[in-house]
Write an enzyme that holds these catalytic residues in place. Structure first.
Site, PDB file in Angstrom:
ATOM      1  N   PHE A  37       0.838  -1.201   0.000  1.00 12.58           N
ATOM      2  CA  PHE A  37       0.000   0.000   0.000  1.00 12.58           C
ATOM      3  C   PHE A  37       0.877   1.257   0.000  1.00 12.58           C
ATOM      4  O   PHE A  37       0.663   2.189  -0.764  1.00 12.58           O
ATOM      5  CB  PHE A  37      -0.911  -0.012   1.229  1.00 12.58           C
ATOM      6  N   ASP A  38       1.896   1.232   0.841  1.00  9.08           N
ATOM      7  CA  ASP A  38       2.787   2.392   0.920  1.00  9.08           C
ATOM      8  C   ASP A  38       3.499   2.655  -0.399  1.00  9.08           C
ATOM      9  O   ASP A  38       3.727   3.805  -0.776  1.00  9.08           O
ATOM     10  CB  ASP A  38       3.822   2.203   2.035  1.00  9.08           C
ATOM     11  N   SER A  83     -31.623  17.910  16.838  1.00 10.54           N
ATOM     12  CA  SER A  83     -31.187  16.853  17.745  1.00 10.54           C
ATOM     13  C   SER A  83     -32.374  15.932  17.997  1.00 10.54           C
ATOM     14  O   SER A  83     -33.471  16.169  17.496  1.00 10.54           O
ATOM     15  CB  SER A  83     -30.641  17.447  19.031  1.00 10.54           C
ATOM     16  N   GLU A 113     -30.661   1.819  15.424  1.00 13.54           N
ATOM     17  CA  GLU A 113     -29.231   2.051  15.174  1.00 13.54           C
ATOM     18  C   GLU A 113     -28.519   2.347  16.480  1.00 13.54           C
ATOM     19  O   GLU A 113     -29.157   2.688  17.474  1.00 13.54           O
ATOM     20  CB  GLU A 113     -29.053   3.294  14.272  1.00 13.54           C
ATOM     21  N   LYS A 115     -26.551   4.725  18.962  1.00 13.64           N
ATOM     22  CA  LYS A 115     -26.398   6.164  19.159  1.00 13.64           C
ATOM     23  C   LYS A 115     -24.921   6.389  19.493  1.00 13.64           C
ATOM     24  O   LYS A 115     -24.473   6.099  20.605  1.00 13.64           O
ATOM     25  CB  LYS A 115     -27.297   6.666  20.292  1.00 13.64           C
ATOM     26  N   ARG A 136     -21.841  20.538  13.851  1.00 13.77           N
ATOM     27  CA  ARG A 136     -23.210  20.959  14.149  1.00 13.77           C
ATOM     28  C   ARG A 136     -23.303  22.459  14.458  1.00 13.77           C
ATOM     29  O   ARG A 136     -24.203  23.138  13.998  1.00 13.77           O
ATOM     30  CB  ARG A 136     -23.721  20.193  15.365  1.00 13.77           C
ATOM     31  N   GLU A 173     -21.358  10.614  12.754  1.00  9.53           N
ATOM     32  CA  GLU A 173     -20.697  10.969  14.005  1.00  9.53           C
ATOM     33  C   GLU A 173     -19.214  10.666  13.895  1.00  9.53           C
ATOM     34  O   GLU A 173     -18.835   9.567  13.479  1.00  9.53           O
ATOM     35  CB  GLU A 173     -21.329  10.099  15.101  1.00  9.53           C
ATOM     36  N   CYS A 431       4.292  27.027  47.384  1.00 11.64           N
ATOM     37  CA  CYS A 431       3.875  25.632  47.231  1.00 11.64           C
ATOM     38  C   CYS A 431       3.943  25.271  45.738  1.00 11.64           C
ATOM     39  O   CYS A 431       3.250  25.880  44.916  1.00 11.64           O
ATOM     40  CB  CYS A 431       2.459  25.507  47.792  1.00 11.64           C
TER      41      CYS A 431
HETATM   42  S1  IVH Z   1     -30.094  10.912  13.542  1.00  7.60           S
HETATM   43  C1  IVH Z   1     -32.928  14.413  12.753  1.00  7.60           C
HETATM   44  N1  IVH Z   1     -28.777   8.771  14.244  1.00  7.60           N
HETATM   45  O1  IVH Z   1     -27.210  12.121  18.524  1.00  7.60           O
HETATM   46  C2  IVH Z   1     -32.167  13.295  13.332  1.00  7.60           C
HETATM   47  N2  IVH Z   1     -28.230  10.797  15.340  1.00  7.60           N
HETATM   48  O2  IVH Z   1     -29.495  14.450  19.638  1.00  7.60           O
HETATM   49  C3  IVH Z   1     -30.737  13.441  13.167  1.00  7.60           C
HETATM   50  N3  IVH Z   1     -26.405  10.579  16.971  1.00  7.60           N
HETATM   51  O3  IVH Z   1     -27.318  15.186  16.881  1.00  7.60           O
HETATM   52  C4  IVH Z   1     -29.893  12.588  13.987  1.00  7.60           C
HETATM   53  N4  IVH Z   1     -26.044   8.448  16.672  1.00  7.60           N
HETATM   54  O4  IVH Z   1     -25.162  13.816  16.795  1.00  7.60           O
HETATM   55  C5  IVH Z   1     -28.942  10.093  14.465  1.00  7.60           C
HETATM   56  N5  IVH Z   1     -27.680   6.782  14.724  1.00  7.60           N
HETATM   57  C6  IVH Z   1     -27.829   8.091  14.933  1.00  7.60           C
HETATM   58  C7  IVH Z   1     -27.054   8.803  15.856  1.00  7.60           C
HETATM   59  C8  IVH Z   1     -27.291  10.162  16.049  1.00  7.60           C
HETATM   60  C9  IVH Z   1     -25.665   9.527  17.328  1.00  7.60           C
HETATM   61  C10 IVH Z   1     -26.238  11.917  17.561  1.00  7.60           C
HETATM   62  C11 IVH Z   1     -26.324  13.053  16.615  1.00  7.60           C
HETATM   63  C12 IVH Z   1     -27.523  13.842  17.040  1.00  7.60           C
HETATM   64  C13 IVH Z   1     -27.660  13.434  18.475  1.00  7.60           C
HETATM   65  C14 IVH Z   1     -29.100  13.395  18.920  1.00  7.60           C
END
Ligand code: IVH
Length: 683
Positions: A37-38, A83, A113, A115, A136, A173, A431
């Site tokens: 790869f390098d 959010s 999914e 978070k 954001r 993220e 100190c």
């Molecule tokens: S969807 C309109 N999916 O959690 C919906 N957010 O307050 C948009 N996050 O701002 C977000 N995992 O930074 C979504 N599987 C996921 C996520 C996710 C982490 C974060 C994201 C968001 C905050 C929710």
């Protein structure tokens, strides 16, 4: 090789390397050895050097960084970054399901999914190429961190295939995997820098760095979870994400479609167990409605979509043994008890220490030597001890933990003010940790901002008797600094590392110190480290009293008449100025050239007159520089934005203003004002 051939080979290599990056960083199954790869990368790099006209910002060679961003530009989000509503209760997830079914009936699918616990990022692709990466920010506009994001190898710079829309945004993220986090913190500890409290802070700190080369070394990663755009391939979330995986994005294999709420609750339970084995932090599960049409039917509140909810896991707790307690002395002399624990795995990292806050906390826990304690890591905070497992206590031999009576560093008798929880060492000028802490505060970013003197360096200067107070910094010379060094041995790896000031480092330090003489009075006041005088209080005091002599001579009543200044702060200021050593320091700092009065020319205006008003500033101005104008807006409560929108209150126009901005402002009826008109607003 001629031009034509070079162009062709560059294209071939780019494609091939991108493919290998994808297999390595996204699919986790490399096709070739690192060595091979390098070689490919080197060949491409060489060709781009020989034929710079074919070098593209999205070339895989550019991922190692090299660019330095002074300040991140603001970019307005095309779609606001919302959010998610969140909950810690399964019952509330069931309530969410009921609300959903009331609106769209029973015929729908959920997508569950992870978070991810990191920082949200929006990536815009045009014609298959990464154009912008924006944080954001406030949800309306964020920082342009494209240069830094390009260094994250799992993010495709050019997309695979051809079935992607011409323009779209994908959100996700940015995270720091545990492996990268542990390595980074080990390195920081080795060189005497404060480790990051958790992977999220480390990811966030890394993404905001100015030097892309540094960012590229941080081992960041990125999971994507949300596609936005006009011409997406499907009308459903899950299928779009599945397709985006083929374009080269890292989309989790754990995304799951569930036909009903039972499936969702099972997923939550399964992931609550699974998360302990993952190589990165997640703090919950996100539950979304799959169909876009049904998402639309459910709609939005002011801040959150009504078609999704986040279920957050409760912080994980573990039990471990208390080995000993260290009493740390801070820059103000405050004593913080810190527990040394038998190392234990907790939420992805190994915990060896936890804060005990103060004597009251130790008392409340009824802590005994050798106790087994429950440790928890919550959000931002370093681990803390929640409770004691008294059933495991050795009742005969263990003794109650006693708070120390004397400073562990200098032996001075500690004192504790009535009604306060904290013990202090009063020996503020003799100190060692207090002296070093004060120096570190003095040079810190929000104070004098001498960033060429990071934490480890103060330690070095202090140990070599070169610096004992801020004045000593201004007496440093090239000869004193050059070749000054120290070796550190890491406790864990046993590796030794030497830090030595060479020519460049010594010059940079002196330059940084010299520059700091221009810092405005309010920053100098904050830098002095008067107890309880934080950044905001220092500003209030500086703008009210205008110079250090007026502040020094202010009586108690005068001080408490200033907005936000209460008895405690006033007393602390009076105590500070009652000490000859502080008066001498100030006098001497004045002599070396530090600012001890407000520069009246620079702060003609400080008010709330522009509160809730947003400005786009464009062009060249006559009376003040553009930077100064922006500062004036902020000092008067206004907000600076970078692009004109219907929400902009004013376009402040100088000479040779961008024509696009003018056009847009006219189209949206945003008032365009001149420098004079603007200054009149402040009169
Ligand atoms: S969807 C309109 N999916 O959690 C919906 N957010 O307050 C948009 N996050 O701002 C977000 N995992 O930074 C979504 N599987 C996921 C996520 C996710 C982490 C974060 C994201 C968001 C905050 C929710």
């Amino acid at each position: 090789m001629n031009k034509e051939q070079a162009k062709k080979r560059i294209e071939e290599l780019t494609k091939e390397i991108n493919e290998h990056n994808y297999y390595y960083y996204v699919l986790d199954s490399p096709l070739i050895s690192d060595f091979k790869f390098d070689l490919l990368l080197k060949e491409l790099d060489q060709l781009e050097n020989d034929f710079p006209e074919f070098l593209n910002t999205n070339s895989p060679t550019q991922r190692v960084g090299g660019e330095v961003t002074k300040e991140f530009a603001k970019i307005k989000h095309k779609y606001p970054m919302l959010s998610l509503g969140n909950t810690y209760s399964m019952q509330e997830v069931i309530d969410f399901d009921e609300r959903v079914r009331k609106v769209i009936g029973n015929d729908f699918e959920y997508v569950c999914e992870f978070k991810y616990d990191g920082l949200s990022i929006g990536l815009t692709y045009i014609d298959g190429n990464l154009k912008y990466a924006v944080t954001r920010g406030d949800g309306e506009q964020g920082d342009d961190v494209t240069a830094n994001v390009r260094t994250i190898k799992s993010i495709p710079l050019t997309l695979h295939g051809s079935d992607f829309p011409d323009e779209f945004e994908i959100r996700g993220e940015i995270i720091m995997p545990h492996k990268s986090f542990q390595r980074l913190n080990d390195e920081r500890e080795e060189i005497g820098e404060t480790p990051f409290a958790n992977p999220r802070n480390a990811a966030s700190g890394s993404l905001k760095m100015q030097d892309t080369k540094e960012v590229s070394k941080r081992g960041l990663d990125c999971f994507l979870y949300y596609l936005l755009g006009e011409n997406l391939p499907f009308n459903t979330h899950f299928e779009n994400l599945k397709t985006a995986r083929n374009w080269g994005f890292k989309i989790s294999d754990y995304n799951k479609k569930c036909p009903n709420i039972k499936g969702v609750l099972d997923y939550i339970k399964e992931i609550d167990i699974k998360r302990k084995t993952l190589d990165f932090d997640i703090d919950g599960v996100v539950i979304k409605i799959n169909s876009f049409n049904q998402q639309e039917m459910l709609g939005y509140t002011a801040k959150n979509p009504k078609w999704a909810i986040a279920y957050k896991f409760k912080a994980e707790q573990v039990s471990t043994k208390l080995l000993s307690i260290d009493f740390q002395v801070g820059r103000t002399g405050a004593i913080t008890p810190v527990a040394n624990l038998e190392p234990v795995q907790l939420a992805g990292t190994i915990v060896k220490r936890a804060t005990l806050h103060n004597a009251d906390q130790i008392e409340k826990l009824n802590l005994h030597n050798g106790d087994f304690v429950f440790v928890e890591k919550g959000g931002e905070i370093i681990p803390k001890i929640i409770s004691v497992d008294e059933s495991k206590r050795d009742l005969i031999n263990s003794k109650k933990v006693e708070f120390i009576t004397n400073c562990p560093e200098c032996g001075t008798l500690l004192f504790r003010k009535e009604g306060e929880a904290i013990h202090y060492c009063p020996n503020d000028t003799g100190c060692a940790p207090q002296i070093k802490g004060k120096l570190e505060h003095f040079i810190s970013r929000k104070a004098m901002n001498i960033d060429s003197l990071g934490e480890g360096k103060i330690e070095l200067l202090f140990e070599n008797d070169l610096v004992k107070n801020p004045l000593d910094l201004y007496k440093l010379t090239y000869e004193k600094l050059f070749n000054l060094g120290k070796s550190y041995t890491s406790e864990e790896s046993g590796k030794t590392r030497t830090v030595k000031f060479k020519e460049k480092a010594a010059e940079n330090i002196l330059k940084g110190i010299e520059e700091s003489k221009k810092m405005p009075f309010e920053r100098v006041l904050y830098a002095l480290g008067i107890r309880y005088v934080g950044e905001t209080v220092a500003k209030k005091l500086a703008f009210h009293f205008r110079n250090i002599d007026a502040l020094k001579n202010a009586a108690f009543d005068e001080l408490i008449n200033v907005e936000e200044i209460g008895n405690r702060i006033a007393e602390s200021i009076i105590t500070f100025f009652s000490k000859q050593i502080n008066l001498d320091l100030i006098n001497n700092l004045k002599i070396v050239g530090l600012q001890f009065e407000i520069n009246e020319n620079l702060t003609l205006f400080v008010s709330d007159k522009l509160k809730n008003k947003s400005f786009v500033v464009s062009g060249v101005f006559t009376k003040y520089s553009r930077e100064k104008i922006k500062k004036i807006i902020e000092e008067n409560g206004g907000k600076i934005i970078s692009t004109v929108s219907s929400k902009t209150n004013f376009l402040l126009a100088g000479e040779s203003m961008g024509p696009e901005k003018k056009k847009k402002a006219e189209a949206l009826n945003v008032p365009i004002i001149s420098e004079e008109e603007f200054l009149k607003m402040l009169e």
